[in-house]
Design a protein around this motif. Structure first.
Motif, PDB file in Angstrom:
ATOM      1  N   LEU A 135      -7.345   0.512  12.923  1.00 16.85           N
ATOM      2  CA  LEU A 135      -6.892  -0.300  14.052  1.00 16.85           C
ATOM      3  C   LEU A 135      -7.093   0.442  15.382  1.00 16.85           C
ATOM      4  N   ALA A 136      -6.816   1.752  15.371  1.00 13.65           N
ATOM      5  CA  ALA A 136      -6.999   2.543  16.601  1.00 13.65           C
ATOM      6  C   ALA A 136      -8.471   2.547  17.002  1.00 13.65           C
ATOM      7  N   LEU A 137      -9.353   2.688  16.003  1.00 13.46           N
ATOM      8  CA  LEU A 137     -10.801   2.654  16.273  1.00 13.46           C
ATOM      9  C   LEU A 137     -11.204   1.298  16.851  1.00 13.46           C
ATOM     10  N   ALA A 138     -10.681   0.241  16.224  1.00 15.82           N
ATOM     11  CA  ALA A 138     -11.009  -1.120  16.678  1.00 15.82           C
ATOM     12  C   ALA A 138     -10.541  -1.323  18.113  1.00 15.82           C
ATOM     13  N   ASP A 139      -9.356  -0.816  18.432  1.00 13.98           N
ATOM     14  CA  ASP A 139      -8.823  -0.990  19.794  1.00 13.98           C
ATOM     15  C   ASP A 139      -9.659  -0.244  20.829  1.00 13.98           C
ATOM     16  N   ALA A 140     -10.338   0.826  20.396  1.00 12.63           N
ATOM     17  CA  ALA A 140     -11.155   1.605  21.335  1.00 12.63           C
ATOM     18  C   ALA A 140     -12.518   0.956  21.579  1.00 12.63           C
ATOM     19  N   GLN A 141     -12.899   0.021  20.708  1.00  7.21           N
ATOM     20  CA  GLN A 141     -14.245  -0.552  20.822  1.00  7.21           C
ATOM     21  C   GLN A 141     -14.277  -1.791  21.713  1.00  7.21           C
ATOM     22  N   GLN A 142     -15.099  -1.716  22.767  1.00 12.85           N
ATOM     23  CA  GLN A 142     -15.243  -2.853  23.676  1.00 12.85           C
ATOM     24  C   GLN A 142     -16.723  -2.992  24.028  1.00 12.85           C
ATOM     25  N   ASN A 143     -17.227  -4.213  23.969  1.00 11.22           N
ATOM     26  CA  ASN A 143     -18.643  -4.423  24.256  1.00 11.22           C
ATOM     27  C   ASN A 143     -18.834  -5.585  25.222  1.00 11.22           C
ATOM     28  N   TRP A 144     -19.875  -5.470  26.028  1.00  6.87           N
ATOM     29  CA  TRP A 144     -20.185  -6.507  27.017  1.00  6.87           C
ATOM     30  C   TRP A 144     -21.479  -7.218  26.627  1.00  6.87           C
ATOM     31  N   ASP A 145     -21.495  -8.525  26.748  1.00  3.09           N
ATOM     32  CA  ASP A 145     -22.658  -9.339  26.381  1.00  3.09           C
ATOM     33  C   ASP A 145     -23.721  -9.212  27.469  1.00  3.09           C
ATOM     34  N   VAL A 146     -24.857  -8.619  27.097  1.00  2.67           N
ATOM     35  CA  VAL A 146     -25.877  -8.346  28.108  1.00  2.67           C
ATOM     36  C   VAL A 146     -26.442  -9.631  28.713  1.00  2.67           C
ATOM     37  N   SER A 147     -26.452 -10.710  27.933  1.00  3.06           N
ATOM     38  CA  SER A 147     -26.972 -11.984  28.476  1.00  3.06           C
ATOM     39  C   SER A 147     -26.091 -12.473  29.613  1.00  3.06           C
ATOM     40  N   ARG A 148     -24.776 -12.338  29.431  1.00  2.00           N
ATOM     41  CA  ARG A 148     -23.862 -12.764  30.513  1.00  2.00           C
ATOM     42  C   ARG A 148     -24.049 -11.865  31.743  1.00  2.00           C
ATOM     43  N   LEU A 149     -24.172 -10.552  31.494  1.00  2.00           N
ATOM     44  CA  LEU A 149     -24.329  -9.631  32.631  1.00  2.00           C
ATOM     45  C   LEU A 149     -25.619  -9.930  33.391  1.00  2.00           C
ATOM     46  N   LEU A 150     -26.699 -10.236  32.657  1.00  3.74           N
ATOM     47  CA  LEU A 150     -27.976 -10.554  33.320  1.00  3.74           C
ATOM     48  C   LEU A 150     -27.832 -11.822  34.160  1.00  3.74           C
ATOM     49  N   SER A 151     -27.105 -12.784  33.610  1.00  4.03           N
ATOM     50  CA  SER A 151     -26.905 -14.032  34.345  1.00  4.03           C
ATOM     51  C   SER A 151     -26.083 -13.769  35.621  1.00  4.03           C
ATOM     52  N   ASP A 152     -25.004 -12.972  35.486  1.00  5.94           N
ATOM     53  CA  ASP A 152     -24.171 -12.632  36.661  1.00  5.94           C
ATOM     54  C   ASP A 152     -24.979 -11.860  37.694  1.00  5.94           C
ATOM     55  N   LEU A 153     -25.839 -10.939  37.206  1.00  7.73           N
ATOM     56  CA  LEU A 153     -26.648 -10.115  38.107  1.00  7.73           C
ATOM     57  C   LEU A 153     -27.586 -10.994  38.929  1.00  7.73           C
ATOM     58  N   GLY A 169       0.806  -1.229   0.000  1.00  6.34           N
ATOM     59  CA  GLY A 169       0.000   0.000   0.000  1.00  6.34           C
ATOM     60  C   GLY A 169       0.829   1.265   0.000  1.00  6.34           C
ATOM     61  N   GLY A 170       0.190   2.366  -0.287  1.00  3.96           N
ATOM     62  CA  GLY A 170       0.845   3.665  -0.232  1.00  3.96           C
ATOM     63  C   GLY A 170       0.669   4.289   1.140  1.00  3.96           C
ATOM     64  N   PRO A 171       1.237   5.477   1.346  1.00  5.79           N
ATOM     65  CA  PRO A 171       1.131   6.140   2.661  1.00  5.79           C
ATOM     66  C   PRO A 171      -0.309   6.331   3.124  1.00  5.79           C
ATOM     67  N   GLU A 172      -1.202   6.619   2.165  1.00  5.01           N
ATOM     68  CA  GLU A 172      -2.611   6.842   2.550  1.00  5.01           C
ATOM     69  C   GLU A 172      -3.247   5.584   3.106  1.00  5.01           C
ATOM     70  N   GLN A 173      -2.952   4.436   2.446  1.00  3.29           N
ATOM     71  CA  GLN A 173      -3.539   3.165   2.914  1.00  3.29           C
ATOM     72  C   GLN A 173      -2.968   2.773   4.272  1.00  3.29           C
ATOM     73  N   ILE A 174      -1.667   3.038   4.447  1.00  5.54           N
ATOM     74  CA  ILE A 174      -1.041   2.719   5.741  1.00  5.54           C
ATOM     75  C   ILE A 174      -1.701   3.551   6.843  1.00  5.54           C
ATOM     76  N   GLN A 175      -1.883   4.838   6.547  1.00  5.67           N
ATOM     77  CA  GLN A 175      -2.507   5.760   7.506  1.00  5.67           C
ATOM     78  C   GLN A 175      -3.927   5.312   7.832  1.00  5.67           C
ATOM     79  N   SER A 176      -4.659   4.935   6.756  1.00  2.00           N
ATOM     80  CA  SER A 176      -6.052   4.533   6.923  1.00  2.00           C
ATOM     81  C   SER A 176      -6.150   3.262   7.777  1.00  2.00           C
ATOM     82  N   PHE A 177      -5.229   2.295   7.535  1.00  2.00           N
ATOM     83  CA  PHE A 177      -5.264   1.057   8.335  1.00  2.00           C
ATOM     84  C   PHE A 177      -4.951   1.341   9.801  1.00  2.00           C
ATOM     85  N   ARG A 178      -3.988   2.234  10.037  1.00  2.00           N
ATOM     86  CA  ARG A 178      -3.642   2.573  11.431  1.00  2.00           C
ATOM     87  C   ARG A 178      -4.841   3.204  12.135  1.00  2.00           C
ATOM     88  N   ALA A 179      -5.557   4.067  11.407  1.00  2.00           N
ATOM     89  CA  ALA A 179      -6.740   4.710  11.996  1.00  2.00           C
ATOM     90  C   ALA A 179      -7.809   3.669  12.308  1.00  2.00           C
TER      91      ALA A 179
END
Ligand code: ZN
Length: 417
Positions: free
Chosen positions: A273-291, A261-271
Motif C-alpha cells: 500500500l505504501a508503494l502504491a501511494d508513492a506511485q503517481q503518473n501523468w497521461d502524456v496525451s493530456r499533457l500534450l493537449s494542454d501544452l 492473515g498472519g503478521p507477515e501478510q499484514i506487513q507485506s500488504f502495508r508495504a
C-alpha cells in the motif's frame, strides 16, 4: 550636580548596565554551553567510535553510520568549534564521499575557518555533480561559479518565415538549471535558436495513481462472491466490486488481511500500500493537449514547444514513457523523472542527466517535426525499451536523422555531431 557630572554619572550607569547586560549574555552563553556540553560530548564520543571502524579497515561499517559523524560535525560547527567540525566533516567525506549535502556544509565550515581555497574546491565537487537547484544554489557562491545567463524568452525570438525555433517549457518543479544546459546543447546540435516559455506549465493532478491500480487489481483477484466477504464489505452484503470506491476496495483487503492473515501478510500488504501511494503518473496525451492549448503557434515560422517535466508519464497501456510528441507535430513532452539519480538510486551526476535528457529531446523534437523513427543504435533517436538501452545508444545523430532534421529545419546541421 553639574551637567558634566550628570553626564559622567549617566555614563557610569550606562557602563554598569552594559556590564550587567554583558554578564547576562556571558551567563546565558555559559548556560547554553553547559546545556550543550552533555549532548555534544557523547555525540563526539560516538562519532569517534564510528571513525575507529574506518581506522580499523571497516570503511563500509563506518559509511553505514556516517550520519553520526555528520551530526557531530554539525553540532561542533553550531557550537563554534570550527576546527573540530572540519575534522569530522573530513571524516564523513572520506567514508561517504557522495553525500553532497554534507559537502556543502563542510565547504561553509572551511570558509568560516578562513580556508577559502579548500572551501572552493569542496563546493566545486557539488557544482560538478549535483542534479538539483537546491544543491547548486547552495554551493555556487562558495565555489566561485558565475551562473550562466538564462535562455532568452521564446516571446523575444519571433521566428522568421520558414524558421523553426525550439521553445522549452518548464513545470513549476522543473529545476531551473535544466533548460539552460539542455537548451544550449540542443541549439548547438541542431543549429536552431532556443528560448524559454516564461509561463510555467501547470501539470494538474496525476491521471493515474498506484492506489487506483491496486484497487483495480483487487477487484479482479479477491473472492467477491464468497459468503465470508460479507464480513469485510461495507454494509455486510455481497456487492460487485465495481460498485465500490478504490478506498473501499482497499479497506476490504485490509480487513481481510488483518482477520485472516498472519503478521507477515499484514506487513507485506502495508508495504504494498505504501508503494502504491508513492506511485503517481501523468497521461502524456493530456499533457500534450494542454501544452498545445497554452502555447499557440506564431504567425510565421514555427515553434516546437518541448515541455521538461519532473513527473512520470504513461500513455494507454504503456506503463512509462521518457517522452512523447503530438501526432500532429509541434509539441513534445519529455520527463526527466526516470533519468534523475533521485529515482534510479545512482550517485548524482548532472552530466549524465543532461546526456539522457538531450537524447530524449532530440528524439521527441524529431517526432514533433516529422523526422521518421530511427533504429540505429549509434543514434540518439533509436527507441530504448529501458534506461539501460537509453544509456547504451549513441549521443549524436545518425546520417539519416541528420538529413531528416536538415530537411524539416531548412538548413544543414552544424558539423561535428
Ligand atoms: Zn538516427
Amino acid at each position: 550636580m553639574t551637567n558634566c557630572g550628570r553626564l559622567i554619572q549617566t555614563c557610569g550607569m550606562a557602563r554598569t548596565l552594559v556590564a550587567v547586560a554583558a554578564g547576562v549574555v556571558l551567563v546565558s552563553q555559559a548556560s547554553a554551553a553547559a546545556a550543550r556540553a552533555p549532548t555534544l560530548e557523547p555525540l563526539v564520543a560516538e562519532a569517534d567510535r564510528v571513525w575507529q571502524l574506518s581506522e580499523m579497515g571497516d570503511v563500509v561499517g563506518a559509511g553505514n553510520r556516517c550520519e553520526v559523524l555528520v551530526r557531530a560535525a554539525d553540532a561542533l560547527r553550531a557550537s563554534g568549534k570550527l576546527e573540530m567540525a572540519r575534522d569530522y566533516y573530513r571524516r564523513a567525506a572520506l567514508v561517504r564521499p557522495w553525500d553532497l549535502d554534507t559537502k556543502v556544509r563542510f565547504a561553509e565550515a572551511l570558509l568560516q575557518i578562513g580556508d577559502a581555497d579548500a572551501a572552493r574546491s569542496m563546493a566545486g565537487q557539488v557544482q560538478t555533480f549535483a542534479e538539483t537547484d537546491r544543491l547548486l544554489d547552495a554551493s555556487r557562491a562558495l565555489a566561485g561559479v558565475v551562473p550562466l545567463p538564462e535562455l532568452p524568452t521564446v516571446a523575444s525570438l519571433a521566428p522568421q518565415a520558414g524558421e523553426v525555433v525550439l521553445g522549452l517549457v518548464c513545470a513549476p518543479n522543473t529545476d531551473h538549471w535544466m533548460p539552460g544546459e539542455v537548451g544550449r546543447r540542443l541549439s548547438g546540435l541542431l543549429g536552431v535558436r532556443v528560448g524559454l516559455v516564461a509561463a510555467p506549465f501547470v501539470l494538474g493532478k496525476p491521471d493515474r495513481t498506484g492506489r487506483a491500480q491496486l484497487a483495480e487489481e483487487l477487484r479482479r483477484s479477491l473472492p467477491w462472491t464468497e459468503q465470508r466477504m460479507t464480513l469485510y464489505v461495507p454494509g455486510g452484503k455481497l456487492v460487485p466490486p465495481q460498485f465500490l470506491s478504490d478506498d473501499a476496495v482497499i479497506s476490504v483487503m485490509r480487513k481481510l488481511v488483518e482477520h485472516d492473515g498472519g503478521p507477515e501478510q499484514i506487513q507485506s500488504f502495508r508495504a504494498q500500500l505504501a508503494l502504491a501511494d508513492a506511485q503517481q503518473n501523468w497521461d502524456v496525451s493530456r499533457l500534450l493537449s494542454d501544452l498545445g492549448q497554452s502555447n499557440v503557434q506564431p504567425s510565421q515560422g514555427k515553434v516546437v514547444y518541448l515541455a521538461l517535466v519532473p513527473v512520470d508519464l504513461f500513455s494507454g497501456s504503456t506503463d512509462f514513457l521518457f517522452g512523447s510528441a503530438s501526432p500532429t507535430g509541434n509539441y513534445g513532452v519529455v520527463s526527466f523523472c526516470r533519468f534523475a539519480a533521485s529515482f534510479t538510486g545512482e550517485p548524482p551526476k548532472r552530466a549524465r542527466l543532461v546526456d539522457r535528457l538531450c537524447k530524449q529531446m532530440l528524439s521527441t523534437a524529431g517526432f514533433a517535426l516529422g523526422v521518421p523513427r530511427c533504429g540505429d543504435l549509434r543514434c540518439a533517436r533509436s527507441y530504448p525499451r529501458s534506461l539501460a538501452e537509453h544509456d547504451a545508444k549513441g549521443a549524436g545523430l545518425c546520417p539519416e536523422c541528420r538529413a531528416g532534421f536538415a530537411k524539416v529545419l531548412g538548413h544543414a546541421l552544424p558539423a561535428g555531431e
